[in-house]
Design an enzyme around this catalytic site. Sequence first.
Site, PDB file in Angstrom:
ATOM      1  N   HIS A 175      -2.557  20.264  12.118  1.00 40.15           N
ATOM      2  CA  HIS A 175      -2.585  18.846  11.719  1.00 40.15           C
ATOM      3  C   HIS A 175      -2.008  17.910  12.759  1.00 40.15           C
ATOM      4  CE1 HIS A 175      -3.662  19.351   7.395  1.00 40.15           C
ATOM      5  NE2 HIS A 175      -3.116  20.546   7.576  1.00 40.15           N
TER       6      HIS A 175
ATOM      7  N   LYS B   9       1.498   3.181   6.087  1.00 42.62           N
ATOM      8  CA  LYS B   9       1.580   4.559   6.572  1.00 42.62           C
ATOM      9  C   LYS B   9       2.999   4.777   7.055  1.00 42.62           C
ATOM     10  CE  LYS B   9      -1.786   3.562   9.606  1.00 42.62           C
ATOM     11  NZ  LYS B   9      -2.742   4.626   9.507  1.00 42.62           N
ATOM     12  N   ARG B  10       3.351   6.032   7.409  1.00 39.50           N
ATOM     13  CA  ARG B  10       4.664   6.268   7.978  1.00 39.50           C
ATOM     14  C   ARG B  10       4.845   5.398   9.227  1.00 39.50           C
ATOM     15  NH1 ARG B  10       7.895  10.549   5.703  1.00 39.50           N
ATOM     16  NH2 ARG B  10       9.226  10.284   7.519  1.00 39.50           N
TER      17      ARG B  10
ATOM     18  N   LYS C 203       1.640   5.266  15.766  1.00 41.48           N
ATOM     19  CA  LYS C 203       0.779   4.534  14.825  1.00 41.48           C
ATOM     20  C   LYS C 203       0.774   3.030  15.132  1.00 41.48           C
ATOM     21  CE  LYS C 203       1.592   7.951  11.143  1.00 41.48           C
ATOM     22  NZ  LYS C 203       0.273   8.460  10.704  1.00 41.48           N
TER      23      LYS C 203
ATOM     24  N   THR D 141      -5.948   9.668   6.719  1.00 40.46           N
ATOM     25  CA  THR D 141      -6.684   9.706   5.454  1.00 40.46           C
ATOM     26  C   THR D 141      -6.588   8.352   4.761  1.00 40.46           C
ATOM     27  OG1 THR D 141      -4.704  10.774   4.582  1.00 40.46           O
ATOM     28  CG2 THR D 141      -6.620  12.183   4.942  1.00 40.46           C
TER      29      THR D 141
ATOM     30  N   LYS E  81      -9.240   5.924   2.488  1.00 39.87           N
ATOM     31  CA  LYS E  81      -8.948   5.294   1.191  1.00 39.87           C
ATOM     32  C   LYS E  81      -9.246   3.796   1.238  1.00 39.87           C
ATOM     33  CE  LYS E  81      -5.533   8.885   0.714  1.00 39.87           C
ATOM     34  NZ  LYS E  81      -4.136   9.253   1.000  1.00 39.87           N
TER      35      LYS E  81
HETATM   36  C1  NBG Z   1      -0.892  14.641   9.654  1.00 39.67           C
HETATM   37  C2  NBG Z   1      -1.623  13.829  10.708  1.00 39.67           C
HETATM   38  C3  NBG Z   1      -2.653  12.913  10.086  1.00 39.67           C
HETATM   39  C4  NBG Z   1      -3.560  13.719   9.176  1.00 39.67           C
HETATM   40  C5  NBG Z   1      -2.726  14.499   8.171  1.00 39.67           C
HETATM   41  C6  NBG Z   1      -3.575  15.373   7.284  1.00 39.67           C
HETATM   42  C7  NBG Z   1       1.152  15.965   9.995  1.00 39.67           C
HETATM   43  C8  NBG Z   1       1.808  17.046  10.777  1.00 39.67           C
HETATM   44  N1  NBG Z   1      -0.088  15.634  10.332  1.00 39.67           N
HETATM   45  O1  NBG Z   1      -3.414  12.290  11.069  1.00 39.67           O
HETATM   46  O2  NBG Z   1      -0.701  13.085  11.449  1.00 39.67           O
HETATM   47  O3  NBG Z   1      -4.452  12.877   8.490  1.00 39.67           O
HETATM   48  O4  NBG Z   1      -1.821  15.345   8.841  1.00 39.67           O
HETATM   49  O5  NBG Z   1      -4.370  16.216   8.034  1.00 39.67           O
HETATM   50  O6  NBG Z   1       1.743  15.435   9.087  1.00 39.67           O
END
Ligand code: NBG
Length: 839
Positions: A382, A573-574, A579, A681, A685
């Site tokens: 991920h 988002k975080r 980002k 994601t 949404k």
């Molecule tokens: C996160 C990514 C996102 C991705 C999500 C789900 C982690 C390690 N990765 O870009 O930063 O959408 O995973 O796949 O949290």
Amino acid sequence: MALVSSVTGIPIVTRPLQHPAPGDVTPDRAEIEAWKQAFRKNLFYVLGRFQATATVNDKYLALAYSARDRLLDRWVKTSETYYRAKVRTVAVLSAEFLLGPHLGNTLVNLGAFDTARQAMEELGLDFAGLLDQEEEPGLGNGGLGRLAACYLDSLATLQIPSIGYGIRYEFGIFHQHIRDGWQIETADKWLRLGNPWEITRPEIAFDIGFAGHTEPYTDANGRCRVRWIPGRVVRSTAHDTAIPGYRVNTANLLRLWSAQAVNSFDFASFDVGDYYGAVEEKVASETISKVLYPNDSAVRGKQLRLEQQYFLVSCALQDMMRIHLQTAPDPSRFHEKYAVQLNDTHPALAIAELMRILLDDHGMEWEPAWAITQQTMGYTNHTLLPEALETWSVGLFASVLPRHLELVYEINRRFLDEVRRRYPGDDDRIRRMSLIDESGHRSVRMAHLACVGSHAINGVAALHSELLRRDVLRDFSALWPDKFRNVTNGVSPRRFMMLINPALTRLLTEAIGPAWTRDLDALRALELLADDPAFRAEWGGVKRRNREALAAEIGRKTSVAPDPASLFDVQVKRFHEYKRQHLNLLHVITLYHRLKHDPGCAAPPRTVVFAGKAAPGYMMAKRIIKLVHCVAEVVNNDRSTSDRLRVAFIPDYNVKHSERIFPGADLSEQISTAGKEASGTGNMKFALNGALTIGTLDGANVEIREAVGADNFFLFGMTVEDVRRRLAAGYRPYEHYRADEELRAVIDAIADGTFSGGDRELFKPIVDNLLGPDPFMLLADYRSYVDCQDEVGHAWGDRDRWTRASILNVARMGPFSSDRSIREYCRDIWHVKPVPIGD
Ligand code: NBG
């Protein structure tokens, strides 16, 4: 024959499967009465309350139990069917499941949303207030945990036998409060008021060993074996939650584990009056499932985290073996029974643990055990951020998991022999690929373990998978090209459309029928309506009402009162530098300067909305949150501009809050530096709810843009290749600063204290970074971003064009359903088939 709940003794109404989406048709009278009766009985028999004195929480619980009774019926039938059919089961191992509130989603999936609403209203209750009462299980940080939750929803909807295995953290992701513009964290006591959705199974418990030493011995057949004598043992307990599919009888299992001491009291200590000593073991053991680690990347080196990871995989695999042996006497068929998916490297220890179980507990030989392990495991990566690729120091690993370190060494020895055979004399490659990083402090590379022990490795968006193959896992991809795949992420349209956006759900169903609720590709039919003025007008009306609702929400949560007619420009988002929330801020300040110096400029009124948490130890991200608040303070209080530009920060972003944000957004900010966001994601949404995206060619943005069409997406910024070239040539942010007058004014304003009451120190770290070594290269993308935002403003001015683009975005979001992702996992990686559950 009427079914009766085994827990409450209350009759269960089994629902017809074809039931309307929220707000679709008038619910059935008998059903409404049944819900009212169930509610009253649960309030009385389970909670011991009557309506006049019951608290909102009592009433929420009574409704939740009424929903759960209906779930239990499906759940028991589902497990019975799976037990009899001896089917291959998908096990999703994940350190995080960010489920969000259960009640509303359960009602949608049961097809009972409107019925329950009407029943509650007839009882004089505030249905929305009851839904709002639920404290969400925040057992995840962000995208990764929420993805796991969407996947459980789709697995159940597609009738795939599956179990989710995770940890029942007593404290989930921290709550975020804002004090003087700074983030403050408090503990998330989500279990405080009880959790009606789980069933605790004290009899499903395993002993999980830690530390100690290993001993060689010779078994009865004269073979050399190893025995692990743990120094500490912790007992686990299973807590089960049913995961219902949408309008099917399937309800799958999510099994979360909590840790307990094997002995709660050490009576030897107690007897000598050492009360605290007596409970020490209990406290230490239970710490394992106490708290979720709050970082979304770069969690490193903490013993407790390693213990959590092992606790999870050992519980899961012991449980899976227990279930397997109930119906098959032979552990050597384990891989036929299970397809395990490792959600990132957090559960990668499963590879060593399954080997330990097969070798040490079941006396198997290495080769067959390894074949079983490899055929069982699949690994999803991920992240591309190097700091997020987990490693554990060999010393720590050896002290916590001595037996597993031996196994890792043996796996590595055999693996490197294979590499040597393929690439004779290529020592550099051996060094790069080894499971043990020998440079500096020796450490175990968990991503390498995951690659070696799995039969399939996938990234989460096309670009991400390509970059994995090209960069991060290049050597593995050269060795085993066939192991690599892509499965682009998706989101559940049940939660992220039907539940959260009833107005749009209704409009869609009226316009194109209900097929889209089961097959998101059916939204394509909307394309024909994108040019229909009457339909556009209705669409615009829905969007406006959703914007009004979001404006009201912002009014409740902050001191900002946004203009519902303005463009809602949203980034939630975080908080992380990659980002680039601060790039968004550079635009906000640019706009502010323009409005001040040239009130006649064409910019339409905008409300810029931020929400998100920063990891508690991530100072730069916290300072960016502070900067958002400081800029908001100045901009919102400037009478000369405040009717044209407002900035709001919604605190404590979580699933529940996100659900109120997506429907009201017009513009979705997906502005990461190309090559950094694996997928995203939230981007899906927003688009699913009709927001247009401003974004870089990063993660799944690339595929979203391809799907919705370049005309309906605001693209800006460097590509991955551009980023690479710039870095290679030497990134020189000062050149951008010097050459661009607007940019200079923005940076100078941050630096000279304009937003910090004259304090030039407060944001110095941000400014120094932007003008210095910033690896995310904001200044290189600034001009392109600001120009693109001008285009956004211009497009918003032509509302007809905007609405058309919004309709086309929704029409083309079919591929981003998590159902599509799960179908691909089933077909390409797990090789499992649906098992429908009869009535
Ligand atoms: C996160 C990514 C996102 C991705 C999500 C789900 C982690 C390690 N990765 O870009 O930063 O959408 O995973 O796949 O949290």
